[in-house]
Enzyme design. Structure first.
Site, PDB file in Angstrom:
ATOM      1  N   HIS A 186       0.796  -1.229   0.000  1.00  0.00           N
ATOM      2  CA  HIS A 186       0.000   0.000   0.000  1.00  0.00           C
ATOM      3  C   HIS A 186       0.823   1.270   0.000  1.00  0.00           C
ATOM      4  O   HIS A 186       0.343   2.310  -0.423  1.00  0.00           O
ATOM      5  CB  HIS A 186      -1.106  -0.006   1.064  1.00  0.00           C
ATOM      6  CG  HIS A 186      -0.622  -0.139   2.451  1.00  0.00           C
ATOM      7  ND1 HIS A 186      -0.811  -1.262   3.195  1.00  0.00           N
ATOM      8  CD2 HIS A 186       0.049   0.725   3.210  1.00  0.00           C
ATOM      9  CE1 HIS A 186      -0.279  -1.078   4.373  1.00  0.00           C
ATOM     10  NE2 HIS A 186       0.248   0.122   4.411  1.00  0.00           N
ATOM     11  N   ARG A 293     -10.580   2.514  -1.714  1.00  0.00           N
ATOM     12  CA  ARG A 293     -10.000   1.579  -0.738  1.00  0.00           C
ATOM     13  C   ARG A 293     -10.275   2.126   0.662  1.00  0.00           C
ATOM     14  O   ARG A 293      -9.462   2.848   1.238  1.00  0.00           O
ATOM     15  CB  ARG A 293      -8.494   1.459  -0.952  1.00  0.00           C
ATOM     16  CG  ARG A 293      -8.086   0.697  -2.205  1.00  0.00           C
ATOM     17  CD  ARG A 293      -6.577   0.526  -2.261  1.00  0.00           C
ATOM     18  NE  ARG A 293      -6.168  -0.516  -3.183  1.00  0.00           N
ATOM     19  CZ  ARG A 293      -5.768  -0.290  -4.438  1.00  0.00           C
ATOM     20  NH1 ARG A 293      -5.727   0.925  -4.918  1.00  0.00           N
ATOM     21  NH2 ARG A 293      -5.408  -1.296  -5.216  1.00  0.00           N
ATOM     22  N   GLU A 428     -11.037 -11.789  -7.316  1.00  0.00           N
ATOM     23  CA  GLU A 428      -9.599 -11.774  -7.032  1.00  0.00           C
ATOM     24  C   GLU A 428      -9.116 -13.066  -6.370  1.00  0.00           C
ATOM     25  O   GLU A 428      -7.960 -13.161  -5.998  1.00  0.00           O
ATOM     26  CB  GLU A 428      -9.213 -10.548  -6.204  1.00  0.00           C
ATOM     27  CG  GLU A 428      -9.992 -10.345  -4.922  1.00  0.00           C
ATOM     28  CD  GLU A 428      -9.610  -9.061  -4.179  1.00  0.00           C
ATOM     29  OE1 GLU A 428      -8.625  -8.411  -4.527  1.00  0.00           O
ATOM     30  OE2 GLU A 428     -10.334  -8.727  -3.219  1.00  0.00           O
ATOM     31  N   ASN A 451      -4.299  -7.476  -8.835  1.00  0.00           N
ATOM     32  CA  ASN A 451      -3.149  -7.578  -7.914  1.00  0.00           C
ATOM     33  C   ASN A 451      -3.242  -8.873  -7.118  1.00  0.00           C
ATOM     34  O   ASN A 451      -2.286  -9.655  -7.034  1.00  0.00           O
ATOM     35  CB  ASN A 451      -3.132  -6.405  -6.919  1.00  0.00           C
ATOM     36  CG  ASN A 451      -3.175  -5.056  -7.600  1.00  0.00           C
ATOM     37  OD1 ASN A 451      -2.855  -4.948  -8.773  1.00  0.00           O
ATOM     38  ND2 ASN A 451      -3.574  -4.028  -6.879  1.00  0.00           N
ATOM     39  N   ASP A 452      -4.416  -9.082  -6.523  1.00  0.00           N
ATOM     40  CA  ASP A 452      -4.579 -10.301  -5.733  1.00  0.00           C
ATOM     41  C   ASP A 452      -4.804 -11.519  -6.624  1.00  0.00           C
ATOM     42  O   ASP A 452      -4.266 -12.593  -6.353  1.00  0.00           O
ATOM     43  CB  ASP A 452      -5.741 -10.149  -4.749  1.00  0.00           C
ATOM     44  CG  ASP A 452      -5.293  -9.475  -3.461  1.00  0.00           C
ATOM     45  OD1 ASP A 452      -4.185  -9.795  -2.997  1.00  0.00           O
ATOM     46  OD2 ASP A 452      -6.032  -8.642  -2.931  1.00  0.00           O
ATOM     47  N   ARG A 462       2.526 -11.188  -3.353  1.00  0.00           N
ATOM     48  CA  ARG A 462       2.729  -9.914  -4.053  1.00  0.00           C
ATOM     49  C   ARG A 462       3.712  -8.990  -3.359  1.00  0.00           C
ATOM     50  O   ARG A 462       4.123  -7.970  -3.915  1.00  0.00           O
ATOM     51  CB  ARG A 462       1.370  -9.216  -4.255  1.00  0.00           C
ATOM     52  CG  ARG A 462       0.680  -8.749  -3.002  1.00  0.00           C
ATOM     53  CD  ARG A 462      -0.781  -8.407  -3.263  1.00  0.00           C
ATOM     54  NE  ARG A 462      -1.043  -6.979  -3.275  1.00  0.00           N
ATOM     55  CZ  ARG A 462      -2.257  -6.436  -3.306  1.00  0.00           C
ATOM     56  NH1 ARG A 462      -3.330  -7.196  -3.344  1.00  0.00           N
ATOM     57  NH2 ARG A 462      -2.426  -5.147  -3.322  1.00  0.00           N
ATOM     58  N   CYS A 499      -9.902  -3.283 -11.656  1.00  0.00           N
ATOM     59  CA  CYS A 499      -9.447  -2.204 -10.787  1.00  0.00           C
ATOM     60  C   CYS A 499      -8.047  -2.479 -10.227  1.00  0.00           C
ATOM     61  O   CYS A 499      -7.528  -1.703  -9.435  1.00  0.00           O
ATOM     62  CB  CYS A 499     -10.433  -1.947  -9.647  1.00  0.00           C
ATOM     63  SG  CYS A 499     -10.629  -3.336  -8.549  1.00  0.00           S
TER      64      CYS A 499
HETATM   65  C1  PEP Z   1      -6.448  -5.980  -6.292  1.00  0.00           C
HETATM   66  O1  PEP Z   1      -6.244  -6.913  -5.520  1.00  0.00           O
HETATM   67  O2  PEP Z   1      -6.191  -6.021  -7.505  1.00  0.00           O
HETATM   68  C2  PEP Z   1      -7.016  -4.713  -5.798  1.00  0.00           C
HETATM   69  C3  PEP Z   1      -7.399  -3.784  -6.637  1.00  0.00           C
HETATM   70  O3  PEP Z   1      -7.135  -4.511  -4.473  1.00  0.00           O
HETATM   71  P1  PEP Z   1      -5.922  -4.314  -3.446  1.00  0.00           P
HETATM   72  O4  PEP Z   1      -4.706  -3.948  -4.250  1.00  0.00           O
HETATM   73  O5  PEP Z   1      -6.307  -3.230  -2.534  1.00  0.00           O
HETATM   74  O6  PEP Z   1      -5.813  -5.647  -2.793  1.00  0.00           O
HETATM   75 MG    MG Z   2      -7.162  -7.066  -3.608  1.00  0.00          MG
END
Ligand code: PEP
Ligand code: MG
Length: 567
Positions: A186, A293, A428, A451-452, A462, A499
């Site tokens: 983050h 978020r 995700e 991302n997840d 990650r 996203c």
């Molecule tokens: C993701 O996981 O792609 C996402 C957008 O949420 P975060 O990065 O907050 O886990």
């Molecule tokens: Mg996520």
């Protein structure tokens, strides 16, 4: 030095080394303890005034929660135990007050660290902050806080906490170098939103970086060049001029429609972490918020945000968006997002643990507060809420039932709220991707969290730089999964968004168009660039490229092929 470039762009500035061992432990004996103690009291006053100043300068929406951090620090500053220790050391042992402050703070820190209670453990950082500030005032030396940076700097640190990142002076911090962190941690997400080039995973950074030394960093290649040669400085200047020109050229894409050459329409939304992001979102031509978020609201303070505070923030954003969509993701706690006030125990595998929807469904009081705030904000704009980390149908159904309950309660109390519950889910987890067809019947929209999804699909953390290769958005397996998810969504008549960070990777944007994604929610600075790519894409051509890409076997092949197609 080299690391992993996670926010592209180059920067040249002096290094601002944010080291964590700023304690002074040099003991001196003073002749006049009374005067020495008066010196401490004067510093204490200055310290209190500085904290008040910081609180005053905070953006309004952050203030309520973040203010509590500083309120707490002000309390510590008046703590009789703390003051007593300092006084005794100075008056009885004739110790200089810098040393007395250090020793008293260290005693408190040990005390906090040994507490069972996670909330109190988190107080350690406040004591560190206070003693640093006091000693900086006493010695007259520069205090190393990010908000206090007054000249152009590249910050070098082990990692940054959310409150440190929130305090960054955007005008002065030109780059960030971190020893730890992954591309979607983050601190990096915030750096990306602020358009600050960032490199993570630089081994032994703190041992090598020198405070005040000029460096050039390249957030694309991950290279850090201390003491650049005149030739390297010239190269940087050429880059900077080109970057400025590109920025100007992108200006025209802030306001135009998001449409391909052959008329396919998409929307470019943005990901935000606070209300303060909305101004930049609108300036850059964001067509809505595709991902708020909300956990950053929970991280900002020492206590959990009340329903009222959340309602105030969500409704204020909804009003500013004037009918543009606002997708509020419910609390995604856990993983790398530690929220002290929730008191979640440390886990072996936090990304596979007690996070997001799992925690919320187990804490209905807390979850209902957030749902109520979202439904109430819905009376002011086009809001929806979105569930993170969904792995089972049951989680979706339980949440919907809870939302209906909350809606009925609001109605019975006569509190204004939206009449429609618009509830989407993040796709995700591999379970949600695999069974997307079934999930699509349960929700109002999908938003793919790449991302997840990437980390879970390839079982590659990650946050771990050693497995970055696996965590590639060019993996054909990932692209096939996304195509499947999108098809399932379409067959059930729901919108499908992306996203995660993959949504803004330039050579992948035409692929998302070809797959049929409806909305891309990207970091704010990327909005014009993503729109430009969409406007230069012919969907039918992109579909032909997609067909070939889906036949490829490796991420390297996909990246190379797309690089050739969309230069
Ligand atoms: C993701 O996981 O792609 C996402 C957008 O949420 P975060 O990065 O907050 O886990
Ligand atoms: Mg996520």
């Amino acid at each position: 030095m080299i690391g992993i470039g996670v926010v592209p762009g180059m920067a040249k500035a002096k290094t601002y080394l944010l080291d964590e061992d700023a304690f002074l432990d040099e003991k001196k004996i003073v002749d006049d303890p009374e005067t020495e103690y008066q010196r401490f009291l004067a510093a204490k006053e200055v310290c209190a005034a500085q904290l008040e100043e910081i609180m005053k300068a905070m953006p309004e929406t952050m203030a309520a929660d973040s203010r509590e951090i500083f309120d707490y620090q002000l309390l510590l500053l008046e703590d009789t135990g703390f003051l007593g220790m300092i006084r005794t050391a100075v008056e009885n042992d004739h110790t200089n007050c810098e040393y007395a402050v250090t020793i008293a703070a260290q005693k408190y820190i040990t005390l906090f660290e040994n507490m069972d209670n996670d909330y109190l453990k988190q107080r350690t950082i406040d004591m560190v902050d206070i003693s640093r500030r006091l000693n900086a005032i006493l010695t007259g030396r520069e205090q190393k806080t990010l908000s206090g940076i007054m000249e152009d700097s590249i910050v070098a640190a082990e990692d940054l906490t959310p409150s440190q990142t929130a305090g960054i002076n955007r005008d002065r911090v030109k780059g960030i170098l971190l020893e730890r962190g992954g591309s979607s941690s983050h601190s990096v997400i915030i750096a990306r939103a602020m358009d600050i080039p960032c490199i993570v995973g630089i081994t032994r950074l703190l041992d090598q970086a020198v405070h005040g030394e000029t460096v050039i960093m390249n957030g694309t290649t991950g290279e850090v060049t201390p003491n650049p040669t005149p030739e390297q400085i010239r190269e940087y200047e050429v880059y900077a001029a080109k970057a400025e020109l590109e920025k100007q050229q992108l200006d025209q894409y802030r306001k135009c429609k998001t449409e391909t050459l052959d008329g396919a329409k998409l929307q470019v939304y943005a990901n935000i972490t606070s209300e303060t992001d909305v101004t930049a979102l609108l300036e850059n031509g964001g067509e809505g918020v595709g991902l708020f978020r909300t956990e950053f609201l929970y991280m900002a303070g020492e206590t959990l945000p009340s329903e009222e505070l959340q309602y105030k923030v969500y409704s204020s954003i909804a009003k500013k968006l004037e009918g543009k969509p606002l997708i509020i993701r419910t609390l995604d706690a856990g993983g790398d997002k530690n929220i002290a006030s929730l008191g979640i125990e440390k886990e072996e595998n936090p990304f596979l643990g007690y996070r997001a929807i799992r925690y919320c469904l187990d804490h209905p009081e807390l979850f209902k507060m957030q749902i109520a705030a979202v439904l109430r904000a819905g009376a002011w704009g086009n809001t929806a809420f979105m569930l993170p980390m969904i792995a089972t149908i049951d989680e979706v159904r339980r949440t919907r039932a809870m939302a209906e309950e909350v809606q009925a309660e609001l109605a019975s109390k006569g509190i204004p709220h939206t009449a429609t519950i618009r509830m989407g889910m993040m796709v995700e987890t591999p379970a949600a991707a695999f069974d997307a067809e079934r999930f699509a019947r349960e929700v109002d929209f999908f938003s793919i969290g790449t991302n997840d999804l990437t980390q879970y699909l390839f079982a590659a953390d990650r946050m771990n730089q050693r497995v970055t290769g696996l965590n590639s958005y060019f993996q054909p397996t990932l692209l096939r999964a996304i195509k499947h998810i999108c098809q399932c969504g379409k067959q059930n008549g729901i919108e499908v968004d992306i996203c995660g960070q993959a949504g803004e990777i330039p050579s992948l944007v035409p692929i998302w168009v070809a797959i049929g994604i409806d909305n891309l929610s990207v970091s704010i600075p990327s909005i014009p660039r993503v729109r430009k790519i969409i406007r230069e894409t012919r969907k039918s051509d992109a579909e032909a490229v997609l067909e070939k890409v889906l036949e490829l076997d490796t991420a390297q092949e996909v990246e190379r092929f797309l690089g050739q197609q969309f230069r």
